[in-house]
Design a protein around this motif. Structure first.
Motif, PDB file in Angstrom:
ATOM      1  N   LEU A 333       0.831  -1.207   0.000  1.00 48.02           N
ATOM      2  CA  LEU A 333       0.000   0.000   0.000  1.00 48.02           C
ATOM      3  C   LEU A 333       0.861   1.250   0.000  1.00 48.02           C
ATOM      4  O   LEU A 333       0.572   2.216  -0.724  1.00 48.02           O
ATOM      5  N   ASN A 334       1.930   1.262   0.796  1.00 48.65           N
ATOM      6  CA  ASN A 334       2.816   2.431   0.835  1.00 48.65           C
ATOM      7  C   ASN A 334       3.402   2.719  -0.547  1.00 48.65           C
ATOM      8  O   ASN A 334       3.486   3.879  -0.975  1.00 48.65           O
ATOM      9  N   ARG A 335       3.812   1.673  -1.241  1.00 50.15           N
ATOM     10  CA  ARG A 335       4.368   1.852  -2.588  1.00 50.15           C
ATOM     11  C   ARG A 335       3.300   2.401  -3.537  1.00 50.15           C
ATOM     12  O   ARG A 335       3.583   3.279  -4.368  1.00 50.15           O
ATOM     13  N   THR A 336       2.093   1.877  -3.404  1.00 48.49           N
ATOM     14  CA  THR A 336       1.008   2.321  -4.279  1.00 48.49           C
ATOM     15  C   THR A 336       0.678   3.786  -4.040  1.00 48.49           C
ATOM     16  O   THR A 336       0.524   4.568  -4.990  1.00 48.49           O
ATOM     17  N   ILE A 337       0.581   4.166  -2.768  1.00 51.24           N
ATOM     18  CA  ILE A 337       0.260   5.565  -2.455  1.00 51.24           C
ATOM     19  C   ILE A 337       1.368   6.492  -2.931  1.00 51.24           C
ATOM     20  O   ILE A 337       1.104   7.603  -3.419  1.00 51.24           O
ATOM     21  N   ALA A 338       2.618   6.049  -2.829  1.00 52.85           N
ATOM     22  CA  ALA A 338       3.727   6.868  -3.337  1.00 52.85           C
ATOM     23  C   ALA A 338       3.571   7.114  -4.837  1.00 52.85           C
ATOM     24  O   ALA A 338       3.860   8.213  -5.333  1.00 52.85           O
ATOM     25  N   ASP A 339       3.090   6.112  -5.561  1.00 49.48           N
ATOM     26  CA  ASP A 339       2.909   6.251  -7.006  1.00 49.48           C
ATOM     27  C   ASP A 339       1.747   7.175  -7.360  1.00 49.48           C
ATOM     28  O   ASP A 339       1.778   7.846  -8.401  1.00 49.48           O
ATOM     29  N   VAL A 340       0.712   7.188  -6.518  1.00 49.30           N
ATOM     30  CA  VAL A 340      -0.516   7.901  -6.900  1.00 49.30           C
ATOM     31  C   VAL A 340      -0.735   9.190  -6.126  1.00 49.30           C
ATOM     32  O   VAL A 340      -1.729   9.885  -6.369  1.00 49.30           O
ATOM     33  N   ALA A 341       0.161   9.543  -5.222  1.00 47.50           N
ATOM     34  CA  ALA A 341      -0.077  10.701  -4.348  1.00 47.50           C
ATOM     35  C   ALA A 341      -0.343  11.974  -5.141  1.00 47.50           C
ATOM     36  O   ALA A 341      -1.262  12.740  -4.821  1.00 47.50           O
ATOM     37  N   GLU A 342       0.451  12.222  -6.184  1.00 39.27           N
ATOM     38  CA  GLU A 342       0.252  13.453  -6.953  1.00 39.27           C
ATOM     39  C   GLU A 342      -1.097  13.444  -7.669  1.00 39.27           C
ATOM     40  O   GLU A 342      -1.732  14.491  -7.839  1.00 39.27           O
ATOM     41  N   HIS A 343      -1.551  12.266  -8.054  1.00 41.12           N
ATOM     42  CA  HIS A 343      -2.850  12.161  -8.716  1.00 41.12           C
ATOM     43  C   HIS A 343      -3.984  12.352  -7.707  1.00 41.12           C
ATOM     44  O   HIS A 343      -4.987  13.004  -8.007  1.00 41.12           O
ATOM     45  N   ALA A 344      -3.815  11.790  -6.522  1.00 43.89           N
ATOM     46  CA  ALA A 344      -4.819  11.987  -5.475  1.00 43.89           C
ATOM     47  C   ALA A 344      -4.915  13.458  -5.097  1.00 43.89           C
ATOM     48  O   ALA A 344      -6.011  13.992  -4.876  1.00 43.89           O
ATOM     49  N   GLU A 345      -3.769  14.121  -5.042  1.00 38.78           N
ATOM     50  CA  GLU A 345      -3.776  15.550  -4.719  1.00 38.78           C
ATOM     51  C   GLU A 345      -4.477  16.343  -5.818  1.00 38.78           C
ATOM     52  O   GLU A 345      -5.263  17.256  -5.538  1.00 38.78           O
ATOM     53  N   ALA A 346      -4.219  15.985  -7.070  1.00 38.76           N
ATOM     54  CA  ALA A 346      -4.869  16.673  -8.189  1.00 38.76           C
ATOM     55  C   ALA A 346      -6.380  16.472  -8.166  1.00 38.76           C
ATOM     56  O   ALA A 346      -7.141  17.359  -8.570  1.00 38.76           O
ATOM     57  N   LEU A 347      -6.816  15.318  -7.681  1.00 37.18           N
ATOM     58  CA  LEU A 347      -8.242  15.006  -7.621  1.00 37.18           C
ATOM     59  C   LEU A 347      -8.889  15.471  -6.317  1.00 37.18           C
ATOM     60  O   LEU A 347     -10.102  15.326  -6.144  1.00 37.18           O
ATOM     61  N   GLY A 348      -8.083  15.998  -5.402  1.00 37.75           N
ATOM     62  CA  GLY A 348      -8.620  16.495  -4.141  1.00 37.75           C
ATOM     63  C   GLY A 348      -9.013  15.414  -3.160  1.00 37.75           C
ATOM     64  O   GLY A 348      -9.895  15.630  -2.313  1.00 37.75           O
ATOM     65  N   CYS A 349      -8.353  14.252  -3.243  1.00 34.09           N
ATOM     66  CA  CYS A 349      -8.739  13.150  -2.356  1.00 34.09           C
ATOM     67  C   CYS A 349      -7.538  12.511  -1.664  1.00 34.09           C
ATOM     68  O   CYS A 349      -7.583  11.332  -1.291  1.00 34.09           O
ATOM     69  N   LEU A 350      -6.468  13.281  -1.464  1.00 33.87           N
ATOM     70  CA  LEU A 350      -5.271  12.713  -0.845  1.00 33.87           C
ATOM     71  C   LEU A 350      -5.541  12.265   0.588  1.00 33.87           C
ATOM     72  O   LEU A 350      -5.063  11.204   1.017  1.00 33.87           O
ATOM     73  N   ALA A 351      -6.308  13.039   1.341  1.00 33.02           N
ATOM     74  CA  ALA A 351      -6.602  12.655   2.729  1.00 33.02           C
ATOM     75  C   ALA A 351      -7.362  11.337   2.774  1.00 33.02           C
ATOM     76  O   ALA A 351      -7.109  10.487   3.648  1.00 33.02           O
ATOM     77  N   GLU A 352      -8.280  11.149   1.834  1.00 30.94           N
ATOM     78  CA  GLU A 352      -9.050   9.905   1.793  1.00 30.94           C
ATOM     79  C   GLU A 352      -8.154   8.728   1.420  1.00 30.94           C
ATOM     80  O   GLU A 352      -8.284   7.630   1.986  1.00 30.94           O
ATOM     81  N   VAL A 353      -7.244   8.946   0.478  1.00 28.94           N
ATOM     82  CA  VAL A 353      -6.306   7.887   0.108  1.00 28.94           C
ATOM     83  C   VAL A 353      -5.420   7.525   1.294  1.00 28.94           C
ATOM     84  O   VAL A 353      -5.156   6.346   1.564  1.00 28.94           O
ATOM     85  N   GLU A 354      -4.977   8.524   2.040  1.00 35.28           N
ATOM     86  CA  GLU A 354      -4.132   8.272   3.205  1.00 35.28           C
ATOM     87  C   GLU A 354      -4.860   7.440   4.258  1.00 35.28           C
ATOM     88  O   GLU A 354      -4.236   6.693   5.016  1.00 35.28           O
TER      89      GLU A 354
END
Length: 408
Positions: A333-354
């Motif tokens: 999961l940590n590796r996956t979030i590292a890959d998608v963090a910038e996309h989650a931030e662009a979509l406004g859902c980084l807190a939810e992904v975390e």
């Protein structure tokens, strides 16, 4: 009904003021890339005993459909009810609507002496007692599936993300295959079956995969290949259309979306939104990098099949298979979030992904169900009581954190 809630959810009254309507579905609003929607299935249960309801009246579904603006409907068995959110861009709106839908259908069910449970297997339901929904579509399915269909006393969660280019949609589906077990582990909410502890955190897929055309998607590289597959099955009379392809992930028949179907339904709304947000961010990452699909071949799919089983068995305690050796779910999961963090931030859902990190650390609904079971001395009633409370509110977890099961 509170007008402010209707405004936030883009609901309004029809011209004749007899039913609710989704204004964004009729007002010509443009739907953007990576917009998403969530579908959830619930069990209808007796409000007092929390035993599953075997037969349910049409009036209940008519009322639920009205009160949700057309977003509540029957499923294959009478004990099931499905809701579908509007199409969303803002994750906060999606969360509020999902809460609204749960409250509304629970309120309507209450008028018939029932309530809802958000879990993928009901702890005490007996599949032999299930009754099919009296609709032609479901009658035809039951005629084909027989006992396998009757055993489908299961509820899931589906997440749609809009990916407009058809061929790139298939590239995303292929590239997503190794990640599907992660979504299974995070969402697991089905540790009991027919009043027994199954030993699996996510038993639902073990039963669901008895159906044809289930499991992980095939390694199609284009819409043309998929269309050939669908055409062969429909021309041969195997199925009426591609909606009968029930893979863990599939392209939608009616919408330009890729639908994740693997997750169990989450007992907590926040968990559902977190998993949907992770899927959405990952879909954006893979859509913008279509070459990543080339790295997923027969070996990668075979490893994903093994990891799917391990996620069903161990849930968030799973050790995943990799070519470099076993890796914890938290590390994957940590590796996956590292890959998608910038996309989650662009979509406004980084807190939810975390939030997915919290689920992986402390457990999914299955872990809390098992904890309630153990703390009550093996009383399944304690499990259903916790599920009922957590489905429509922020129920307190059992007294202690779920214990971590050793993985093998």
């Amino acid at each position: 009904m509170d007008p402010k809630i209707l405004e936030r959810l883009r609901l309004g009254l029809s011209d004749d003021e007899r039913r609710l309507v989704i204004r964004s579905a009729t007002g010509g609003e443009e739907v953007t890339e990576y917009s998403f929607g969530i579908e959830e299935e619930y069990f209808l249960v007796d409000a007092k005993t929390l035993d599953v309801a075997i037969r349910t009246p049409d009036d209940l579904f008519d009322a639920a459909n009205w009160s949700t603006g057309g977003q509540a409907m029957r499923e294959m068995l009478q004990a099931q009810l499905e809701v579908a959110t509007n199409v969303h861009v803002d994750v906060g709106d999606a969360r509020e609507e999902l809460k609204f839908l749960r409250r509304e259908v629970a309120s309507v069910a209450g008028q018939y002496g029932l309530t809802i449970l958000a879990c993928s297997t009901h702890p005490t339901a007996l599949w032999r007692n299930s009754q099919p929904t009296p609709k032609p579509r479901y009658a035809e399915m039951m005629e084909d599936l027989r006992i396998v269909g009757q055993r489908n006393m299961l509820c899931g969660m589906h997440v749609h993300v809009q990916l407009p280019d058809p061929d790139r949609r298939f590239a995303v589906m292929r590239a997503m295959i190794p990640y599907i077990p992660v979504f299974i582990a995070l969402s697991a909410s089905s540790p009991f079956w027919n009043s027994r502890e199954t030993g699996l955190k996510g038993y639902r897929l073990a039963a669901y995969d008895e159906l044809p055309r289930t499991g992980l998607p095939e390694l199609f590289t284009s819409k043309k290949q998929y269309d050939r597959y669908v055409a062969a099955l429909t021309k041969s009379g195997v199925m009426p259309d591609e909606s009968h392809v029930w893979w863990a992930m599939r392209p939608s028949l009616r919408h330009p979306t890729l639908e994740l179907r693997a997750p169990d339904v989450c007992t907590a709304v926040d968990d559902a939104v977190a998993i949907a947000s992770l899927y959405r961010a990952l879909a954006r990452h893979l859509y913008l990098n279509p070459e990543l699909a080339d790295a997923v071949g027969n070996v990668e799919r075979a490893i994903a099949v093994e990891n799917k089983w391990r996620a069903q068995r161990y849930g968030t305690d799973c050790l995943f298979v990799t070519e470099d050796g076993p890796v914890t779910g938290q590390e994957i999961l940590n590796r996956t979030i590292a890959d998608v963090a910038e996309h989650a931030e662009a979509l406004g859902c980084l807190a939810e992904v975390e939030r997915c990190r919290t689920i992986m650390q402390f457990g999914s609904s299955a872990d809390y169900q098992l904890q309630a079971y153990r703390e009550s001395g093996g009383q399944l009633a304690a499990v259903t009581q916790w599920i009922a409370a957590a489905t429509v509110s922020r129920a307190e977890p059992p007294q202690s954190q779920p214990s971590v099961e050793p993985v093998r």
